[in-house]
Motif scaffolding. Structure first.
Motif, PDB file in Angstrom:
ATOM      1  N   THR A 181       0.887  -1.280   0.016  1.00 33.97           N
ATOM      2  CA  THR A 181       0.008  -0.045   0.084  1.00 33.97           C
ATOM      3  C   THR A 181       0.805   1.190  -0.158  1.00 33.97           C
ATOM      4  OG1 THR A 181      -0.070  -0.091   2.501  1.00 33.97           O
ATOM      5  CG2 THR A 181      -1.979  -1.225   0.864  1.00 33.97           C
ATOM      6  N   GLY A 182       2.320   0.947   0.231  1.00 31.85           N
ATOM      7  CA  GLY A 182       3.007   2.276   0.152  1.00 31.85           C
ATOM      8  C   GLY A 182       2.710   3.226   1.339  1.00 31.85           C
ATOM      9  N   ILE A 183       2.943   4.443   0.836  1.00 27.27           N
ATOM     10  CA  ILE A 183       2.815   5.627   1.771  1.00 27.27           C
ATOM     11  C   ILE A 183       1.391   6.296   1.855  1.00 27.27           C
ATOM     12  CG2 ILE A 183       3.788   7.931   2.220  1.00 27.27           C
ATOM     13  CD1 ILE A 183       6.325   6.764   1.728  1.00 27.27           C
ATOM     14  N   ASN A 184       0.705   6.379   2.954  1.00 27.04           N
ATOM     15  CA  ASN A 184      -0.511   7.316   2.942  1.00 27.04           C
ATOM     16  C   ASN A 184      -0.095   8.701   3.403  1.00 27.04           C
ATOM     17  OD1 ASN A 184      -2.660   8.425   4.906  1.00 27.04           O
ATOM     18  ND2 ASN A 184      -3.702   6.878   3.516  1.00 27.04           N
ATOM     19  N   PHE A 185      -0.455   9.565   2.609  1.00 30.10           N
ATOM     20  CA  PHE A 185      -0.283  10.807   2.509  1.00 30.10           C
ATOM     21  C   PHE A 185      -0.735  11.487   3.823  1.00 30.10           C
ATOM     22  CE2 PHE A 185      -1.141  10.355  -2.250  1.00 30.10           C
ATOM     23  CZ  PHE A 185       0.201  10.066  -2.383  1.00 30.10           C
ATOM     24  N   ILE A 186      -1.853  11.214   4.096  1.00 34.84           N
ATOM     25  CA  ILE A 186      -2.437  11.817   5.628  1.00 34.84           C
ATOM     26  C   ILE A 186      -1.469  11.274   6.713  1.00 34.84           C
ATOM     27  CG2 ILE A 186      -4.450  11.915   7.163  1.00 34.84           C
ATOM     28  CD1 ILE A 186      -6.177  11.685   4.695  1.00 34.84           C
ATOM     29  N   ASP A 187      -1.200  10.095   6.825  1.00 39.37           N
ATOM     30  CA  ASP A 187      -0.429   9.480   7.953  1.00 39.37           C
ATOM     31  C   ASP A 187       0.654   9.992   7.688  1.00 39.37           C
ATOM     32  OD1 ASP A 187      -2.282   7.752   8.656  1.00 39.37           O
ATOM     33  OD2 ASP A 187      -1.438   5.994   7.925  1.00 39.37           O
ATOM     34  N   ASP A 213       4.388  17.257   3.616  1.00 38.73           N
ATOM     35  CA  ASP A 213       3.562  17.003   2.050  1.00 38.73           C
ATOM     36  C   ASP A 213       4.307  16.044   1.458  1.00 38.73           C
ATOM     37  OD1 ASP A 213       2.124  17.100   0.080  1.00 38.73           O
ATOM     38  OD2 ASP A 213       0.871  18.807   0.522  1.00 38.73           O
ATOM     39  N   PHE A 214       4.043  14.914   1.382  1.00 34.52           N
ATOM     40  CA  PHE A 214       4.880  13.798   0.528  1.00 34.52           C
ATOM     41  C   PHE A 214       4.822  14.142  -0.812  1.00 34.52           C
ATOM     42  CE2 PHE A 214       5.274   9.849  -1.606  1.00 34.52           C
ATOM     43  CZ  PHE A 214       6.542   9.482  -1.134  1.00 34.52           C
ATOM     44  N   LEU A 215       3.904  14.553  -1.477  1.00 34.13           N
ATOM     45  CA  LEU A 215       3.579  14.601  -2.884  1.00 34.13           C
ATOM     46  C   LEU A 215       4.238  15.994  -3.303  1.00 34.13           C
ATOM     47  CD1 LEU A 215       0.012  13.689  -3.756  1.00 34.13           C
ATOM     48  CD2 LEU A 215       1.976  12.471  -4.519  1.00 34.13           C
ATOM     49  N   PHE A 228       5.954   3.893  -9.860  1.00 30.47           N
ATOM     50  CA  PHE A 228       5.084   4.174  -9.031  1.00 30.47           C
ATOM     51  C   PHE A 228       3.450   4.111  -9.177  1.00 30.47           C
ATOM     52  CE2 PHE A 228       8.739   6.616  -7.317  1.00 30.47           C
ATOM     53  CZ  PHE A 228       8.535   6.173  -6.236  1.00 30.47           C
ATOM     54  N   VAL A 229       2.611   3.681  -8.111  1.00 34.23           N
ATOM     55  CA  VAL A 229       1.197   3.826  -8.557  1.00 34.23           C
ATOM     56  C   VAL A 229       0.666   4.701  -7.453  1.00 34.23           C
ATOM     57  CG1 VAL A 229      -1.228   2.701  -8.313  1.00 34.23           C
ATOM     58  CG2 VAL A 229       0.830   1.321  -8.895  1.00 34.23           C
ATOM     59  N   ILE A 230       0.196   6.036  -7.923  1.00 35.10           N
ATOM     60  CA  ILE A 230      -0.184   7.312  -7.234  1.00 35.10           C
ATOM     61  C   ILE A 230      -1.718   7.343  -7.169  1.00 35.10           C
ATOM     62  CG2 ILE A 230       0.106   9.633  -6.472  1.00 35.10           C
ATOM     63  CD1 ILE A 230       3.007   9.290  -7.538  1.00 35.10           C
ATOM     64  N   THR A 231      -2.383   6.994  -6.072  1.00 35.01           N
ATOM     65  CA  THR A 231      -3.775   7.469  -6.075  1.00 35.01           C
ATOM     66  C   THR A 231      -4.067   8.652  -5.149  1.00 35.01           C
ATOM     67  OG1 THR A 231      -3.934   6.117  -4.020  1.00 35.01           O
ATOM     68  CG2 THR A 231      -4.321   4.708  -5.817  1.00 35.01           C
ATOM     69  N   ASP A 232      -5.316   8.966  -4.656  1.00 31.74           N
ATOM     70  CA  ASP A 232      -5.563  10.100  -4.120  1.00 31.74           C
ATOM     71  C   ASP A 232      -5.007  10.080  -2.770  1.00 31.74           C
ATOM     72  OD1 ASP A 232      -7.220  10.890  -6.171  1.00 31.74           O
ATOM     73  OD2 ASP A 232      -9.155  10.570  -5.253  1.00 31.74           O
ATOM     74  N   THR A 233      -4.875   8.780  -2.096  1.00 26.61           N
ATOM     75  CA  THR A 233      -4.374   8.683  -0.813  1.00 26.61           C
ATOM     76  C   THR A 233      -2.892   8.281  -0.600  1.00 26.61           C
ATOM     77  OG1 THR A 233      -5.470   6.354  -0.773  1.00 26.61           O
ATOM     78  CG2 THR A 233      -6.889   8.556   0.060  1.00 26.61           C
ATOM     79  N   ASN A 234      -2.398   7.452  -1.565  1.00 22.44           N
ATOM     80  CA  ASN A 234      -1.318   6.715  -1.298  1.00 22.44           C
ATOM     81  C   ASN A 234      -0.382   6.610  -2.508  1.00 22.44           C
ATOM     82  OD1 ASN A 234      -3.295   5.403   0.674  1.00 22.44           O
ATOM     83  ND2 ASN A 234      -1.605   4.057   1.154  1.00 22.44           N
ATOM     84  N   CYS A 235       0.991   6.440  -2.244  1.00 17.78           N
ATOM     85  CA  CYS A 235       2.034   6.354  -3.219  1.00 17.78           C
ATOM     86  C   CYS A 235       2.393   4.960  -2.987  1.00 17.78           C
ATOM     87  CB  CYS A 235       2.920   7.430  -3.275  1.00 17.78           C
ATOM     88  SG  CYS A 235       4.237   7.296  -3.994  1.00 17.78           S
ATOM     89  N   ALA A 236       2.622   4.001  -3.976  1.00 22.73           N
ATOM     90  CA  ALA A 236       3.394   2.706  -3.800  1.00 22.73           C
ATOM     91  C   ALA A 236       4.153   2.311  -4.975  1.00 22.73           C
ATOM     92  CB  ALA A 236       2.269   1.580  -3.595  1.00 22.73           C
ATOM     93  N   PHE A 237       5.038   1.359  -5.082  1.00 26.35           N
ATOM     94  CA  PHE A 237       5.867   0.901  -5.950  1.00 26.35           C
ATOM     95  C   PHE A 237       4.918  -0.050  -6.673  1.00 26.35           C
ATOM     96  CE2 PHE A 237      10.050   1.666  -3.618  1.00 26.35           C
ATOM     97  CZ  PHE A 237      10.741   2.745  -4.599  1.00 26.35           C
ATOM     98  N   THR A 238       5.363  -0.043  -7.908  1.00 27.18           N
ATOM     99  CA  THR A 238       4.867  -1.310  -9.116  1.00 27.18           C
ATOM    100  C   THR A 238       5.591  -2.232  -8.708  1.00 27.18           C
ATOM    101  OG1 THR A 238       5.979  -0.572 -10.782  1.00 27.18           O
ATOM    102  CG2 THR A 238       4.044   0.508 -10.784  1.00 27.18           C
ATOM    103  N   THR A 239       5.226  -3.488  -9.093  1.00 23.46           N
ATOM    104  CA  THR A 239       6.164  -4.867  -9.034  1.00 23.46           C
ATOM    105  C   THR A 239       7.624  -4.375  -9.829  1.00 23.46           C
ATOM    106  OG1 THR A 239       4.607  -6.225  -9.195  1.00 23.46           O
ATOM    107  CG2 THR A 239       6.698  -7.079  -9.698  1.00 23.46           C
ATOM    108  N   GLU A 240       7.679  -3.656 -10.834  1.00 28.41           N
ATOM    109  CA  GLU A 240       8.896  -3.274 -11.635  1.00 28.41           C
ATOM    110  C   GLU A 240       9.709  -2.204 -10.548  1.00 28.41           C
ATOM    111  OE1 GLU A 240       5.837  -3.254 -13.094  1.00 28.41           O
ATOM    112  OE2 GLU A 240       6.509  -5.103 -14.212  1.00 28.41           O
ATOM    113  N   GLY A 241       8.788  -1.502  -9.824  1.00 27.04           N
ATOM    114  CA  GLY A 241       9.407  -0.324  -9.095  1.00 27.04           C
ATOM    115  C   GLY A 241      10.086  -1.170  -7.774  1.00 27.04           C
TER     116      GLY A 241
END
Ligand code: SF4
Length: 361
Positions: free
Chosen positions: A304-310, A318-320, A334-347
């Protein structure tokens, strides 16, 4: 407040050729070691109710189940704690497994590494494939419903197909958790002195990892951490605690802990530890920047990577915004959503070099 404790049991029947963990092939030290270990626990542990307790090694299954029981009884627990014991197939006898289960252990981590006899011999493992499979069966019979198996890829004589066959066999046993580690030739190991032949190069290791991720995910395992896969959310709660940068005790020779904003390590020499179990070999108070770096380093290991609010709540950053240049540079990893930033498998495969950029900033 720490809610986890790690206990290091630094004894093995013999040393595996790739192993850089602190352990000795001499069980004569066990009685004196256990005395020092109990002294250390009594002195530092402040009766906090624990969520997780983890016996790692070395080979904790070289102890008697009564030893494990005695140590478990030194701690208070929350309701439904996770108590893990690492075992090796050659020493995890059914009586030992029943004994530790009765003592409260409820999670087992089995060092399988491979189900191929020739490969096991080539890396200095002293168990047979049959012993490894029997250990899983015996673990379930003893009452464990949370069982993990460890495997290594990139081993001598191990083709990608062989590795995937091993994982398929592990899935077949019904284990709920699988850990995968790529072979590394580390300084101070027998393999460092006498490098093995027929091992996978970096590219083949990467292919093996990607193929393993696909196979495990297709079979209902969640890739919840760079090296770890779980079914039905049976994550390693103890390791999640590390990756979430929470505090924990480390007891025993070479054990590491994190308390009151400081990382520490006990003596890595058994005799030094036995003589001075209360002294630390290393102690470092973390700066706010150290803590932020660790949160990135450890947090990005999780699926799930890093949650921006946490992240903002804990590190006032501010991580982003702060890391926007790196995130843009490596955006394909990376896969970046509204809440989290995580590595892809290649990442995950190139994570070391990407993480170095974060740490420098
Ligand atoms: S059993 Fe584990 S800790 Fe012991 S030598 Fe082998 S890899 Fe190292």
């Amino acid at each position: 407040m720490p809610q986890s404790a790690y206990i290091h049991i630094p004894f093995c029947k013999s040393k595996c050729f790739y192993c850089a963990f602190m352990s000795v092939a001499n069980t004569d030290y066990i009685p004196a070691y256990l005395e020092s270990l109990k002294k250390e626990i009594k002195s530092y542990y402040k009766n906090e109710p624990l969520k997780t307790l983890y016996f790692g090694g070395g080979t904790p299954s070289l102890l008697k189940s009564e030893h494990i029981s005695e140590i478990i009884q030194m701690f208070n627990f929350e309701t439904m704690p996770e108590i893990t014991v690492e075992v090796n197939p050659e020493s995890a006898h059914p009586d030992f497994l029943s004994g530790i289960f009765s003592a409260g252990a409820n999670r087992l981590s089995i060092g399988v590494q491979s189900f191929d006899e020739k490969i096991l011999k080539s890396i200095g493992r002293i168990h047979t494939p049959k012993q490894a499979k029997d250990t899983v069966v015996n673990a379930f019979s003893a009452g464990f419903s949370n069982v993990s198996t460890d495997f290594i890829y990139g081993l001598p004589f191990q083709t990608q197909d062989k590795f995937l066959d091993d994982l398929a066999a592990a899935i077949e046993t019904g284990v709920q958790h699988i850990s995968l580690y790529g072979l590394k030739i580390e300084e101070g190991t027998p393999f460092y002195k006498n490098p093995p032949v027929n091992i996978a190069d970096e590219d083949l290791q990467a292919d093996m990892y990607s193929a393993a991720v696909n196979l495990l995910c297709e079979n209902g395992f969640e890739h919840y951490e760079i090296s770890n896969f779980a079914k039905n959310k049976k994550y390693s709660g103890h390791n999640m605690n590390y990756w979430n940068c929470e505090e924990y005790y480390g007891f025993g020779a070479a054990a590491h802990g994190y308390l009151n904003g400081a990382r520490y390590a006990n003596f890595a020499s058994i005799s030094k530890y036995i003589n001075s179990p209360l002294e630390k070999e290393f102690l470092k108070n973390l700066t706010p920047k150290d803590m932020e770096n660790e949160a990135i380093f450890l947090g990005l290991r999780r699926g799930t990577g890093i949650n921006f609010i946490d992240f903002k709540n804990r590190y006032k950053t501010d991580f982003l915004e702060k890391y926007s240049v790196i995130l843009e540079k490596y955006k394909d990893f990376f896969v970046i959503t509204d809440t989290n930033c995580a590595f892809t498998t290649e990442g995950f495969l190139v994570s070391n070099s990407i993480l170095a950029d974060f740490i420098e900033l």
